[in-house]
Design an enzyme around this catalytic site. Structure first.
Site, PDB file in Angstrom:
ATOM      1  N   ARG A 329       0.823  -1.205   0.000  1.00  0.00           N
ATOM      2  CA  ARG A 329       0.000   0.000   0.000  1.00  0.00           C
ATOM      3  C   ARG A 329       0.861   1.261   0.000  1.00  0.00           C
ATOM      4  O   ARG A 329       0.440   2.299  -0.514  1.00  0.00           O
ATOM      5  CB  ARG A 329      -0.965   0.006   1.193  1.00  0.00           C
ATOM      6  CG  ARG A 329      -2.010   1.113   1.119  1.00  0.00           C
ATOM      7  CD  ARG A 329      -3.062   0.975   2.207  1.00  0.00           C
ATOM      8  NE  ARG A 329      -4.097   0.042   1.875  1.00  0.00           N
ATOM      9  CZ  ARG A 329      -5.320   0.370   1.453  1.00  0.00           C
ATOM     10  NH1 ARG A 329      -5.642   1.632   1.273  1.00  0.00           N
ATOM     11  NH2 ARG A 329      -6.210  -0.556   1.189  1.00  0.00           N
ATOM     12  N   GLU A 734      -9.032   6.761   7.323  1.00  0.00           N
ATOM     13  CA  GLU A 734      -7.600   6.919   7.075  1.00  0.00           C
ATOM     14  C   GLU A 734      -7.215   8.159   6.266  1.00  0.00           C
ATOM     15  O   GLU A 734      -6.160   8.755   6.522  1.00  0.00           O
ATOM     16  CB  GLU A 734      -7.071   5.657   6.371  1.00  0.00           C
ATOM     17  CG  GLU A 734      -7.134   4.430   7.241  1.00  0.00           C
ATOM     18  CD  GLU A 734      -6.808   3.158   6.467  1.00  0.00           C
ATOM     19  OE1 GLU A 734      -6.067   2.320   7.012  1.00  0.00           O
ATOM     20  OE2 GLU A 734      -7.299   3.004   5.340  1.00  0.00           O
TER      21      GLU A 734
END
Length: 783
Positions: A329, A734
């Protein structure tokens, strides 16, 4: 006589209390303030409850020659001591199923603080005191603590690296008019949840056991307990009502505590509670991965990027844990909000003799974005331009342009970053304030200021496609009250409240009719972790699916009983409109029950359109992107390196917000937490591999006094998710964490002013006052 049409009658109604797209307080907010919210340690303990404690090792890497536990076993109150040999079926709790994470160390210690045994005693105090009496003889082995040491020791990886490539970065780099090479260290971060890890296991008959766990992933705790005990998953029930914070630290790290409590409970046939001390929790549980980013960027004289080649090396710790997807990621977000014509990004997940690092809010994405913003900084200082000018020049283009493809070959279809940044640049008066700051710095000898506007583009979905699914269980009782259960966990982020709003909206009833119940593997099976910002997206849609099923049955029943058609039936506030008659919701439910209509449903949802092939580095791993931007202004003292955040302006994209009040709270909290990561929260291991920042006395999270003096947060009220998410909303967990990169960049500008903005200060993170002061001195010494 009422002559209005059916459609007109539907609109003549008061609104319900609750429902989607409305401000509603967190369901437990008043309990948090009053101290009446029940956590696991608040549960009444059954008679005979025992307590567990870990026996921690004090070597970074060593063979265990011998382990004398006789004094531990003889300590008053101790009932038994568990070692690796006492694990009934398996001694492994690796979430990646690589058999590299033992419950208790067996023969080999791989990080300072690794547990070698567990003490079970009548009291927590006795267990903790007894654990200190072990006599362990070690044969020390060479150890590697950080990324550089790991490379020098051979660079062993904990999981397979990933390369993302588009174009030909290697061969095109020399064709760029200008090139810059550099590296940046990005520090890790302790989760510092208010509630430490805790597990409470109560044995049942046969193989059965119930475990209360402070976990973001009840199904994984269920699987790990079952795996170690050697029983089927149906014998293990895991329950979670709420956590006192998680931030990713409770996605996998709770496994060890739950497993030890469960093994002891079954072995002794007594309840066992396991709550580590804060120091122990910090020493033996994983943290955010720290990275060493090595980059080369080629660009033209205007600042437009031509090619990027970068390696993201991460300190992963001794086992794989989630380091593979975390470092993946990081690469997925190493483009930030920018299009790279030619790009090659490589991860390097290195094994180190430290606790295995794990998930943390953003899951590697923030480290990738910081790397992207550093390259923008390098270009701006090389050309003597404003960083914002370089940012805007390199933004992704609109869908269908030649600048809409990511390094992993996903098309950016929903790009609104240009609109967001333009609106914020105007509303925050960025240009005027920057001009004032330049003038101020020119006449100030000691105090210097900086300002930066940074964007956020953050992909939403689990990159493991299978995790993008959720279930929900909804019961409607005879009195019209509604019972809700789903696979998401509540860690303070307001997930339970939002899903309750979804149900209230679906049935058009007041939200106080909806009972929010504890997450349990006994009601909704095979759940994914509450992570990747997908909790509301997944569970909201699953709950809506369950409501849809029940409503369809109620509509079919009403159509038959009232001799009408389904198109003449509508759910309106606390009633059901059936032709010309308005029937109270609870009355219709009662009638449906006596007509033997099923009033319960299991809902399910899986995210559409996504796919990912890690082997080729291509796919569509994200359902959509969330966007945001922040302007931060800071002042630094060039004599001490201390700084203050004077003002922050945020404009964030949450689509059509389900609950603006909760979303703004998430943005504010995420900003401050991210600011802490980038400025004050420094993890430090000594040469022996001992974590020295293992308590509030040595690890500095932001205080209330560290928050921006002026803090303006606004939602992009024009935004609506183009994908069919719940209520057309967007994730908010997030993405906001990345907004305070603007603080780091503003500090960097203030430092650069000392050298007349001629060089990129290359500040590493966290930019502690010490690092800021050293950077100031480098600027002063520069030719």
């Amino acid at each position: 006589m009422d002559t209005s049409t059916f459609e007109e009658r539907k609109t003549i109604a008061t609104t319900i209390r609750g429902g989607m797209h409305r401000n509603l307080r967190h369901d437990s907010a008043h309990k948090h303030v009053a101290g009446s919210a029940d956590y696991i340690d608040d549960m009444p303990e059954p008679a005979g409850t025992l307590h567990a404690a870990l026996g921690l090792t004090d070597r970074a890497h060593a063979e265990i020659v011998s382990m004398d536990l006789s004094a531990v076993e003889a300590y008053p109150g101790v009932v038994c001591v568990l070692t690796a040999r006492d694990m009934p079926h398996s001694n492994d709790i690796s979430p990646s199923h690589l058999d590299d994470e033992p419950v208790l160390a067996e023969g080999l210690v791989e990080f300072h603080g690794q547990a070698a045994f567990a003490v079970i005693a009548e009291t927590r105090d006795a267990a903790r005191r007894a654990a200190r009496h072990a006599k362990i003889v070690y044969n020390d082995l060479p150890h590697a603590i950080d990324v550089v040491e790991a490379r020098e020791a051979g660079g062993k990886l904990v999981t397979k690296p990933l390369t993302l490539s588009r174009g030909d970065a290697i061969h095109e780099m020399p064709n760029a008019p200008r090139r810059v090479k550099g590296e940046m260290r990005i520090g890790g971060q302790e989760h510092f949840y208010l509630e430490s890890h805790i597990a409470f296991a109560i044995p049942g008959e046969d193989d059965d056991i119930t475990v209360w766990s402070s976990t973001q992933h009840p199904s994984e705790v269920q699987h790990m307990v079952a795996h170690v005990l050697g029983v089927p998953s149906n014998a293990v029930t895991v329950q979670v009502r709420r956590m006192g914070g998680g931030f990713g630290g409770k996605e996998t790290q709770g496994n060890q505590f739950a497993v030890i409590a469960a093994v002891a409970a079954k072995k002794l046939n007594r309840p066992v509670k396991f709550r580590p001390d804060r120091d122990e929790d910090m020493a033996c549980t994983g943290k955010r991965h720290d990275f060493l980013v090595e980059y080369e960027v080629g660009f033209d004289d205007d600042g437009r990027i031509h090619a990027v080649n970068a390696t993201f090396a991460a300190r992963c710790g001794y086992s794989s844990d989630l380091s593979g997807p975390v470092t993946d990621r990081a690469l997925f977000h190493a483009d930030g909000a920018y299009f790279y014509p030619h790009v090659r990004l490589t991860s390097e997940p290195l094994k180190t003799n430290t606790v295995s690092n794990t998930a943390y809010r953003g899951f590697g994405g923030p480290q990738g974005i910081v790397g992207a913003e550093r390259m923008i900084e390098e270009i701006a200082y090389a050309l003597g331009k404003d960083t914002l000018e370089i940012r805007k020049l390199n933004f992704y283009g609109e869908k269908g342009s030649d600048r809409d493809l990511t390094p992993y070959h996903q098309q950016v279809e929903d790009n609104v970053i240009g609109k967001l940044v333009a609106e914020l640049e105007t509303s925050a008066e960025y240009q005027k304030r920057r001009a004032n700051i330049l003038a101020f710095n020119a006449g100030s000898r000691i105090i210097r200021k900086g300002i930066a506007l940074t964007p956020v583009k953050f992909g939403i979905s689990f990159t493991m496609t299978a995790f993008n699914q959720a279930g929900a269980l909804v019961h409607v009782y005879q009195d019209g009250s509604i019972h809700l259960n789903h696979g998401g966990t509540e860690m303070g982020q307001g997930l339970y409240t939002k899903i309750a709003q979804v149900l209230a909206d679906s049935f058009q009833v007041d939200i106080d009719r909806v009972k929010i119940t504890a997450t349990t593997t006994g009601k909704v099976p095979n759940t994914s972790a509450t992570a990747a910002s997908s909790g509301t997206d997944l569970n909201g849609m699953a709950a809506a699916d369950a409501a849809r099923q029940i409503k369809e049955r109620l509509v079919a029943f009403a159509a038959e009983r009232w001799q009408t058609t389904p198109d003449k039936i509508a759910f309106v506030p606390n009633h059901v409109l059936i032709g010309e008659e308005r029937v109270p919701f609870n009355d219709l439910v009662k009638l449906a029950y006596f007509a033997r209509i099923q009033l319960s449903a299991a809902g399910f949802y899986k995210t559409p359109k996504i796919h990912w092939d890690r082997t080729t580095g291509r796919g569509t791993p994200f359902y959509y992107f969330a966007y945001g931007a922040a302007v931060s202004e800071v002042s630094i003292d060039t004599l001490t390196g201390e700084y203050m955040v004077e003002r922050v302006d945020v404009l964030h994209d949450v689509g059509r917000s389900l609950n603006p009040a909760i979303d703004i709270g998430q943005i504010e909290g995420g900003f401050v937490q991210g600011m802490g990561w980038l400025t004050t929260e420094e993890l430090w291991w000594d040469a022996k591999g001992r974590l020295r920042t293992h308590a509030p006395s040595t690890y500095k999270i932001p205080l209330a006094s560290d928050r921006p003096k002026i803090f303006n947060v606004k939602l992009a009220d024009w935004s609506e998710n183009g994908e069919e998410t719940i209520g057309r909303s967007k994730a908010v967990g997030e993405p906001p964490f990345n907004l305070p990169i603007s603080v780091l960049e503003a500090i960097s500008m203030a430092v650069a002013s000392v050298g007349d903005y001629r060089q990129c200060p290359r500040l590493d993170a966290p930019a502690t006052p010490e690092r800021v002061l050293m950077a100031v001195e480098r600027m002063r010494a520069a030719p």
